[in-house]
Motif scaffolding. Structure first.
Motif, PDB file in Angstrom:
ATOM      1  N   GLU A 419       0.830  -1.199   0.000  1.00 13.72           N
ATOM      2  CA  GLU A 419       0.000   0.000   0.000  1.00 13.72           C
ATOM      3  C   GLU A 419       0.870   1.256   0.000  1.00 13.72           C
ATOM      4  N   ALA A 420       2.024   1.242   0.712  1.00 12.58           N
ATOM      5  CA  ALA A 420       2.913   2.405   0.713  1.00 12.58           C
ATOM      6  C   ALA A 420       3.510   2.649  -0.673  1.00 12.58           C
ATOM      7  N   SER A 421       3.907   1.581  -1.404  1.00  8.37           N
ATOM      8  CA  SER A 421       4.474   1.729  -2.757  1.00  8.37           C
ATOM      9  C   SER A 421       3.447   2.317  -3.715  1.00  8.37           C
ATOM     10  N   ILE A 423       0.927   4.226  -2.988  1.00  5.08           N
ATOM     11  CA  ILE A 423       0.688   5.634  -2.654  1.00  5.08           C
ATOM     12  C   ILE A 423       1.821   6.503  -3.182  1.00  5.08           C
ATOM     13  N   ARG A 424       3.113   6.062  -3.044  1.00  6.89           N
ATOM     14  CA  ARG A 424       4.245   6.844  -3.563  1.00  6.89           C
ATOM     15  C   ARG A 424       4.174   6.972  -5.086  1.00  6.89           C
ATOM     16  N   ALA A 425       3.851   5.881  -5.812  1.00  2.00           N
ATOM     17  CA  ALA A 425       3.767   5.918  -7.284  1.00  2.00           C
ATOM     18  C   ALA A 425       2.687   6.893  -7.747  1.00  2.00           C
ATOM     19  N   LYS A 426       1.543   6.857  -7.056  1.00  7.64           N
ATOM     20  CA  LYS A 426       0.453   7.772  -7.412  1.00  7.64           C
ATOM     21  C   LYS A 426       0.866   9.222  -7.181  1.00  7.64           C
ATOM     22  N   GLY A 427       1.657   9.488  -6.130  1.00  8.73           N
ATOM     23  CA  GLY A 427       2.115  10.852  -5.852  1.00  8.73           C
ATOM     24  C   GLY A 427       3.092  11.350  -6.909  1.00  8.73           C
ATOM     25  N   ASP A 428       4.040  10.505  -7.318  1.00  7.97           N
ATOM     26  CA  ASP A 428       5.003  10.913  -8.356  1.00  7.97           C
ATOM     27  C   ASP A 428       4.295  11.221  -9.671  1.00  7.97           C
ATOM     28  N   GLU A 430       1.232  12.165 -10.187  1.00  9.73           N
ATOM     29  CA  GLU A 430       0.425  13.380 -10.069  1.00  9.73           C
ATOM     30  C   GLU A 430       1.302  14.620 -10.130  1.00  9.73           C
ATOM     31  N   SER A 431       2.499  14.594  -9.488  1.00 14.13           N
ATOM     32  CA  SER A 431       3.393  15.774  -9.511  1.00 14.13           C
ATOM     33  C   SER A 431       3.939  16.008 -10.922  1.00 14.13           C
TER      34      SER A 431
END
Length: 511
Positions: A419-421, A423-428, A430-431
């Motif tokens: 779940e942490a991976s 969330i990080r992929a979705k953040g990158d 989006e930025s």
């Protein structure tokens, strides 16, 4: 005896009501005050007695006359020498008769004075005076009593505090609540309920026994019974029971008369035979219950008890991980594992109680419960072997529980990392999307303004000059505008048409 301030006699209290209802209290001999005592008062004084003693000294020595004094609260029994009896009351007495016999004074407030055909006595509060008049009972209430009757003979005083009082042919019985009384009236059994006082009015109406209707708790002697898997068991148990039908219990089980047939009180509350009958039936029913139980199941139950650990299946389902689901028939078999030892199963034990009550209710007893306190194999070697097996099963269960716990913990940890991976992929992503959109909007704005285009060209020219790889070694400075124009135009065009992705370094104008 004087009346109380409220105007009631001492026998008006509840303890005497049963006797008054049968008109057995005789108050005809009772005196209201000591002055009513039938006794001769003093007939002389100290001076007269002294005078005659001095004047007729020889007569005194020859006992031609006698003198004596009676103090207050006393009477002196006197015999007249002719078969008559009388009392001398308070005062000084001078007797001119040598045949008179004078006894010692007696206090009538505390003593029972029987003098020939005369009686003077006090019946204390809470007691009944018992006398016989030509064989008939006479009951005297509390107070001071006196009579002169050769056929009325005082016998004794009975304390009403006693539960069973036998007064000649009469029997006064007090039955406490929680008990019943068994009596026999010419061979017919009569049961008297608790919470009242009863009078048995003739000789053949006899008190026999008290029977308690309270709950009884009795320890059974250790019994030995064989279980369904042929294990000889030593069982300790208790039985909770009570008598619910006294009439049936007295007729069918309880011993109500003495072994020799005599009218003897003995232990009026003894129900040893009835208790023994209850225990024997409870023992038989418990043995039948144990005979249907596999003792080895008790160890299977001990090994099947689960500790409160986290179940991995619901966690895996929440994480979206597919897990193995056992077939329906397998799950059904697992749910059949008992949750308690069959020897202590209350539902099955109720059938044992019902079996016992089928018999005990025929003699008025209801068994409330049969409780197994301890049940172990009679063979100590077998007991040790089974105990070792139970220990081994418990150890195996412990390791299995630990393995399930570790698996559940690993599954939870893996789920957290995944779940942490995500969330990080979705953040990158989006930025990067936001930076690309900003660059495109800037290029569109520059394209609509000539001044902005020129400033951009100047900025790119500076960047091109900073990139030394964009100039050819040895080129003439006068041709600088010609050499830079293609590079600047290419860089500006590349910036406008191909927005730079965030995190990617810019291309040099000369490349």
């Amino acid at each position: 005896m004087e009346m109380s301030r409220e105007g009631h006699r001492p026998e008006d209290t509840p303890a005497y009501q049963i006797l008054k209802r049968h008109n057995l209290l005789n108050t005809s001999y009772r005196l209201d005050r000591p002055s009513e005592i039938d006794a001769r008062p003093g007939n002389s004084d100290p001076w007269t007695i002294s005078f005659w003693n001095c004047l007729c000294c020889p007569c005194a020595l020859a006992k031609c006359f006698q003198t004596h004094s009676v103090p207050a609260g006393h009477v002196t029994p006197v015999e007249d020498g002719r078969g008559g009896f009388l009392f001398h009351g308070q005062g000084n007495h001078l007797i001119w008769d040598p045949f008179y016999k004078v006894h010692d004074p007696k206090a009538f407030g505390v003593n029972t004075i029987v003098h020939g055909d005369r009686s003077l006595l006090v019946v204390q509060q809470g007691q009944i005076g018992f006398a016989l008049n030509k064989g008939q009972p006479v009951l005297l209430p509390p107070g001071l009593h006196q009579w002169q009757d050769p056929t009325l003979v005082y016998r004794d005083a009975f304390d009403l505090n006693n539960n069973v009082i036998r007064m000649g042919p009469l029997t006064l019985v007090t039955v406490d609540e929680g008990y019943s009384c068994v009596t026999e009236d010419n061979g017919k059994q009569i049961i008297l309920g608790g919470g009242d006082t009863y009078l048995l009015t003739h000789r053949n109406h006899k008190f026999q026994k008290y029977i308690s209707t309270k709950i009884q708790s009795t320890n059974m002697q250790q019994i030995r019974a064989t279980s369904a898997d042929n294990v000889l068991m030593a069982v300790d148990a208790t039985v909770i029971w009570r008598i619910t039908n006294v009439d049936v219990a007295a007729k069918n089980s309880a011993e109500t008369i003495s072994a020799n047939g005599k009218d003897e009180l003995g232990d009026v509350g003894d129900i040893a035979k009835l208790t023994n009958d209850v225990l024997k039936q409870a023992e038989a029913s418990l043995a039948a219950f144990i005979g249907a139980v596999n003792y080895s199941d008790t160890f299977n139950v001990a090994a099947a008890i689960k500790s409160p650990v986290v179940d991995a299946v619901p966690l895996a389902a929440e994480a979206g991980v597919e897990t193995y689901t056992p077939p329906e028939d397998t799950k059904a078999e697992d749910t059949k594992t008992p949750s308690s030892s069959p020897l202590f199963d209350l539902v099955r034990m109720n059938s044992c109680v019902a079996h016992a009550n089928d018999i005990t209710q025929t003699y008025g007893v209801t068994i409330i419960s049969i409780n197994v306190v301890a049940a172990v194999p009679a063979d100590t070697k077998l007991q040790s072997s089974l105990a070792q097996g139970a220990v081994a099963a418990a150890e195996a269960q412990k390791y299995e529980i630990v393995a399930h716990g570790k698996a559940a913990a690993a599954l939870v940890e893996a789920q957290g990392i995944a779940e942490a991976s995500i969330i990080r992929a979705k953040g990158d992503a989006e930025s990067d999307k936001i930076r690309a959109t900003g660059t495109l909007d800037a290029a569109n704005l520059i394209e609509t303004s000539q001044t902005a285009v020129r400033f951009s060209m100047v900025e790119k020219t500076g960047k091109a000059l900073a990139d030394k790889t964009s100039l050819f070694f040895g080129a003439d400075v006068s041709n600088l505008d010609k050499m830079l124009a293609p590079a600047v135009v290419a860089a500006a065009t590349r910036n406008v048409r191909e927005p730079r992705v965030a995190g990617t370094p810019s291309s040099s104008a000369g490349q």
